[in-house]
Design a protein around this motif. Structure first.
Motif, short mmCIF file in Angstrom:
data_model
loop_
_atom_site.label_atom_id
_atom_site.label_comp_id
_atom_site.label_asym_id
_atom_site.label_seq_id
_atom_site.Cartn_x
_atom_site.Cartn_y
_atom_site.Cartn_z
N THR A 94 -32.83 50.07 2.77
CA THR A 94 -32.60 49.46 1.46
C THR A 94 -33.18 48.05 1.42
N CYS A 95 -33.53 47.63 0.23
CA CYS A 95 -34.08 46.29 0.04
C CYS A 95 -33.02 45.22 0.32
N GLN A 96 -31.76 45.51 0.00
CA GLN A 96 -30.69 44.55 0.23
C GLN A 96 -30.53 44.23 1.72
N GLU A 97 -30.67 45.22 2.56
CA GLU A 97 -30.57 44.99 4.00
C GLU A 97 -31.73 44.11 4.49
N ALA A 98 -32.92 44.38 4.01
CA ALA A 98 -34.09 43.58 4.40
C ALA A 98 -33.92 42.14 3.91
N GLU A 99 -33.45 41.97 2.67
CA GLU A 99 -33.23 40.62 2.14
C GLU A 99 -32.15 39.90 2.94
N ARG A 100 -31.13 40.61 3.35
CA ARG A 100 -30.06 40.01 4.15
C ARG A 100 -30.60 39.52 5.50
N ALA A 150 -42.39 38.37 5.29
CA ALA A 150 -42.50 39.14 4.06
C ALA A 150 -41.67 40.41 4.20
N VAL A 151 -41.26 40.95 3.07
CA VAL A 151 -40.61 42.25 3.03
C VAL A 151 -41.60 43.19 2.33
N ILE A 152 -41.97 44.26 3.02
CA ILE A 152 -42.98 45.18 2.50
C ILE A 152 -42.36 46.56 2.31
N GLY A 153 -42.45 47.08 1.09
CA GLY A 153 -42.00 48.44 0.81
C GLY A 153 -43.05 49.42 1.28
N GLN A 154 -42.65 50.41 2.05
CA GLN A 154 -43.57 51.40 2.59
C GLN A 154 -43.37 52.75 1.89
N ASP A 155 -44.42 53.55 1.85
CA ASP A 155 -44.37 54.90 1.27
C ASP A 155 -43.77 54.87 -0.13
N ALA A 194 -30.75 38.88 16.42
CA ALA A 194 -29.77 39.45 17.35
C ALA A 194 -28.37 38.98 17.00
N GLU A 195 -28.27 37.81 16.34
CA GLU A 195 -26.98 37.26 15.96
C GLU A 195 -26.47 37.84 14.65
N LEU A 196 -27.29 38.62 13.96
CA LEU A 196 -26.93 39.15 12.66
C LEU A 196 -25.78 40.13 12.80
N PRO A 197 -24.64 39.87 12.12
CA PRO A 197 -23.53 40.82 12.21
C PRO A 197 -23.91 42.12 11.51
N SER A 198 -23.38 43.23 12.03
CA SER A 198 -23.71 44.51 11.43
C SER A 198 -23.10 44.58 10.04
N GLY A 199 -23.89 45.13 9.10
CA GLY A 199 -23.48 45.16 7.71
C GLY A 199 -23.00 46.54 7.30
N THR A 200 -22.89 46.72 6.00
CA THR A 200 -22.40 47.99 5.48
C THR A 200 -23.51 49.02 5.40
N GLY A 201 -24.75 48.56 5.29
CA GLY A 201 -25.87 49.49 5.18
C GLY A 201 -26.35 49.93 6.54
#
Length: 175
Positions: A14-20, A36-41, A148-155
């Motif tokens: 999801t884009c929200q996860e990449a933005e996070r 950058a965030v790049i949408g694939q396919d 590596a410090e990023l807490p795991s999210g809902t996605g």
């Protein structure tokens, strides 16, 4: 724009996860202007919203014609140097009505010209299957360490990146 070799840091569904993830990099002082965030396919999705009859065609035409008519009327009203505010608003109102009428007529003509083909309304949008977070080669190693410090999210991420595991990953170069 300066084209530099970039490396994929992580991939998300999801884009929200990449933005996070990019927001996390920004919070840690990483040079996010080099990421950058790049949408694939990417695929084009046309979502049908309902049937389109003569009334709907006239309504859609009026809705698209009214703002254009109001803008043109307002601009012509501003060209009147004697009393620009009153004439501008009055001509904008006249333009709104005239634009709605012309738009409704054009909507009906276009609908009739289709002769039963495409008698539905729809909304189109682009939908990538995954979102890759990439960074310039010069800052990619630092970018891999910080998440590596990023807490795991809902996605859920695709698991191909170092964001959850904390291990550097040598992603493919993107130019």
């Amino acid at each position: 724009m300066n084209e530099q070799a970039r490396r994929t840091i992580a991939s998300y569904t999801t884009c929200q996860e990449a933005e996070r993830a990019v927001d996390h990099l920004s919070d840690r002082g990483s040079p996010v202007e080099r990421a950058a965030v790049i949408g694939q396919d990417v695929r084009l999705v046309e979502q049908v919203t309902g049937p389109m009859g003569l009334g709907g065609a006239a309504l859609h035409g009026a809705a698209s014609g009214a703002p254009a008519g109001a803008l043109i009327g307002w601009i012509f009203g501003l060209l009147n140097w004697l009393d620009p505010v009153v004439s501008g608003l009055l001509l904008a109102l006249y333009g709104l009505v005239l634009g709605a009428l012309v738009g409704a007529l054009l909507g009906l003509v276009v609908h009739a010209a289709r002769r039963g083909r495409r008698d539905f309304a729809s909304v189109s949008f682009m939908q990538p299957s995954q979102y890759d977070v990439v960074a310039d080669e010069a800052v990619a190693e630092e970018a891999v360490r910080l998440p590596a410090e990023l807490p795991s999210g809902t996605g859920t991420s695709t698991g191909s990146g170092a964001w959850k595991s904390g291990r550097p990953r040598s992603g493919r170069a993107v130019t």
